[in-house]
Design a protein around this motif. Structure first.
Motif, mmCIF file in Angstrom:
data_model
loop_
_atom_site.group_PDB
_atom_site.id
_atom_site.type_symbol
_atom_site.label_atom_id
_atom_site.label_comp_id
_atom_site.label_asym_id
_atom_site.label_seq_id
_atom_site.Cartn_x
_atom_site.Cartn_y
_atom_site.Cartn_z
ATOM 1 N N LYS A 456 0.828 -1.207 0.000
ATOM 2 C CA LYS A 456 0.000 0.000 0.000
ATOM 3 C C LYS A 456 0.860 1.255 0.000
ATOM 4 N N GLU A 457 1.887 1.272 0.863
ATOM 5 C CA GLU A 457 2.759 2.446 0.964
ATOM 6 C C GLU A 457 3.508 2.688 -0.338
ATOM 7 N N ILE A 460 1.055 4.318 -2.763
ATOM 8 C CA ILE A 460 0.769 5.699 -2.365
ATOM 9 C C ILE A 460 1.969 6.601 -2.627
ATOM 10 N N GLN A 464 2.006 9.789 -5.157
ATOM 11 C CA GLN A 464 2.367 11.149 -4.746
ATOM 12 C C GLN A 464 3.415 11.752 -5.678
ATOM 13 N N GLU A 469 -3.869 11.346 -6.307
ATOM 14 C CA GLU A 469 -4.419 11.058 -4.985
ATOM 15 C C GLU A 469 -5.053 9.668 -4.973
ATOM 16 N N GLU A 472 -8.072 5.338 0.152
ATOM 17 C CA GLU A 472 -8.323 3.988 0.637
ATOM 18 C C GLU A 472 -9.823 3.788 0.807
ATOM 19 N N LEU A 500 -7.487 0.572 -2.885
ATOM 20 C CA LEU A 500 -7.095 1.948 -3.149
ATOM 21 C C LEU A 500 -7.780 2.389 -4.438
ATOM 22 N N HIS A 502 -8.463 5.773 -7.349
ATOM 23 C CA HIS A 502 -8.208 7.127 -7.875
ATOM 24 C C HIS A 502 -9.154 7.380 -9.040
#
Length: 510
Positions: A456-457, A460, A464, A469, A472, A500, A502
């Motif tokens: 997940k990190e 993300i 970024q 953006e 979650e 996630l 967008h």
């Protein structure tokens, strides 16, 4: 036990207490006890309350749901009614649930039964000096008309709803007290044990809970303890975030199975809370269990407030046929005729992914189902990178029929089991952008290489860098709840259920 914004709750069983309010000095915090069916065991419940207060300090009140009186109540009750004994804490009770105990409640509108013991009444709202709002409904759902004195009717529920929903800027109540469980409360939730919430409980109570949006809802009568995962009171990314609801069912006092019958919690009145703090969503929040039920409930003649007006949007039943689309309003609402399954649209030109197309490289196909097939990726990110694809021509997951989506879910479950047997977890993503045919990319990664949190990190962090953006989505939600057909989006799903999302509004790096 669950923690919510500015509040901590702890369940108290027959042999345990909880540090629910330790260290809190804020005057706005109310300390409450809630209790299940007392059934006339006054010495047992009040003795337990005295022991808790001696250990944990004083509580503001005791709220009793279910049957407060029982068949053998008279001897113990006579001492409290005469004043020979006194309840150790202000105690508020609901009314009769059967004909046998009606005589204990002389005034249908509520009254003091004995010192420190108050009958709230048939229905209404109790507002304390702290601003805490407690809505209550006595009795069980009427099975006949006119409703017996120990039952509530559709009219009772409608009038209680109207009295609150007509209040300017109504956001919900702090606490709801009912004796019956709400029907379907177990939908999208943790197991309810032996209680089948599709059959037991009251549909009227479900409708009341969905409308009043209590932060805590207490019920009893089933001789069981059940603390449901908190559920949300809004549609993710389509409605303004609102506070969550915690439903707690309590067992009967002194039960031999030692099920919890007493629950301690501290709560700051909604009216005193910072709005941003109030709407914070806990990690284990689920979808609202009553959405589908309310759609099926016939409209009452009572006027609807703006809070109850259905929005023009789609709701999805995640429990049975995932992805089956039902508009909340519009021309289909009154159509009682069964609908034929909608055929997928035909491609406007050659499609590399429609299975019937000569363009498909069939040597890459691994498995063919009724509505979907599995294929190796051409030039995959890893040797076992695979694609889940619909056999027919669908552009995105949002466009899939319920039958196709059900088979996609089966393929995902099978791939999860297969990759886990190989010491791997999968990452699934969909890019619904400049593409004609749905491709669910499934890439396995070694379990010992990274955790789901690491994955997940990584997504993300990369987003970024691209000024994208990624939001979650709660794991109990469905992608179709946050994206409408035709809207471009990028979507990631881990095999843990974490998601996630967008919504693509401009450029997106292919």
């Amino acid at each position: 036990m669950g923690e919510g914004p500015a509040e901590v709750a702890a369940g108290l069983g027959p042999d345990q207490t909880g540090p629910c309010c330790a260290g809190r000095s804020d005057r706005a915090v109310s300390r409450r006890l809630a209790c299940g069916d007392v059934e006339g065991r006054l010495e047992a419940i009040f003795g337990r309350v005295r022991a808790i207060q001696a250990k944990s300090g004083r509580f503001d009140m005791l709220l009793c749901v279910g049957n407060f009186f029982g068949s053998a109540s008279e001897a113990e009750w006579a001492e409290y009614r005469s004043g020979a004994k006194k309840a150790p804490i202000p105690t508020y009770v609901l009314g009769a649930n059967n004909q046998d105990t009606l005589s204990y409640f002389p005034d249908v509108s509520g009254c003091e039964l004995a010192e420190n013991i108050t009958y709230l009444g048939r229905r209404g709202v109790y507002s304390g000096c702290s601003g805490l709002q407690i809505a209550y409904l006595s009795g069980t759902e009427a099975q006949q008309q006119p409703a017996p004195a120990h039952s509530f009717s559709t009219k009772d529920v409608a009038e209680l709803k109207t009295s609150l929903l007509s209040t300017p800027n109504f956001r919900g109540v702090d606490i709801l007290l009912t004796s019956p469980w709400p029907r379907e409360v177990g939908t999208f939730a943790n197991s309810t044990g032996e209680i089948d919430t599709k059959k037991c409980g009251s549909k009227l109570v479900s409708d009341l809970a969905a409308s009043l949006k209590p932060r805590y809802h207490f019920a009893a009568l089933e001789k069981a303890y059940y603390e449901r995962l908190p559920y949300r009171n809004h549609v993710v990314l389509q409605e303004t975030p609102q506070h969550v609801t915690r439903f707690i069912a309590l067992a009967d006092v002194g039960n031999t199975s030692k099920k919890k019958y007493l629950y301690a919690f501290s709560i700051v009145p909604m009216s005193s809370m910072d709005p941003a703090e109030l709407v914070k969503q806990p990690q284990d929040v689920t979808e609202n269990p009553y959405r589908k039920l309310r759609k099926e409930t016939p409209k009452s003649k009572a006027p609807l407030s703006a809070e109850e007006e259905p929005a023009c949007q789609f709701f999805f039943d995640l429990n049975k046929h995932q992805g089956k689309k039902r508009p909340s309003e519009g021309k289909e609402r009154g159509d009682s005729q069964p609908k034929q399954a909608k055929k997928p649209p035909q491609p406007t030109g050659p499609c590399w992914f429609c299975l019937a197309s000569p363009e498909v490289e069939k040597h890459l196909v691994v498995s063919i189902g009724t509505h979907c097939y599995l294929a190796l990726a051409k030039g995959g990110l890893s040797p076992d990178h695979v694609l889940i694809l619909p056999i027919g021509h669908y552009q995105s997951v949002v466009d899939l029929s319920s039958e196709v989506l059900e088979e996609v879910t089966k393929y995902k479950a099978a791939l999860k089991e297969f990759f886990r047997s190989k010491g791997k977890r999968y990452v699934l993503f969909e890019r619904n952008y400049r593409s004609q045919h749905l491709q669910l990319q499934v890439i396995p990664v070694p379990l010992d290489l990274c955790t789901s949190e690491d994955i997940k990190e990584a997504f993300i962090a990369q987003a970024q860098e691209q000024q994208i953006e990624l939001l979650e989505i709660p794991e109990h939600s469905d992608i179709a709840q946050v994206a409408q057909p035709g809207v471009p989006y990028f979507y990631v799903e881990l095999d843990t259920g974490e998601k996630l999302f967008h919504r693509i509004r401009g450029r997106f790096p292919l």
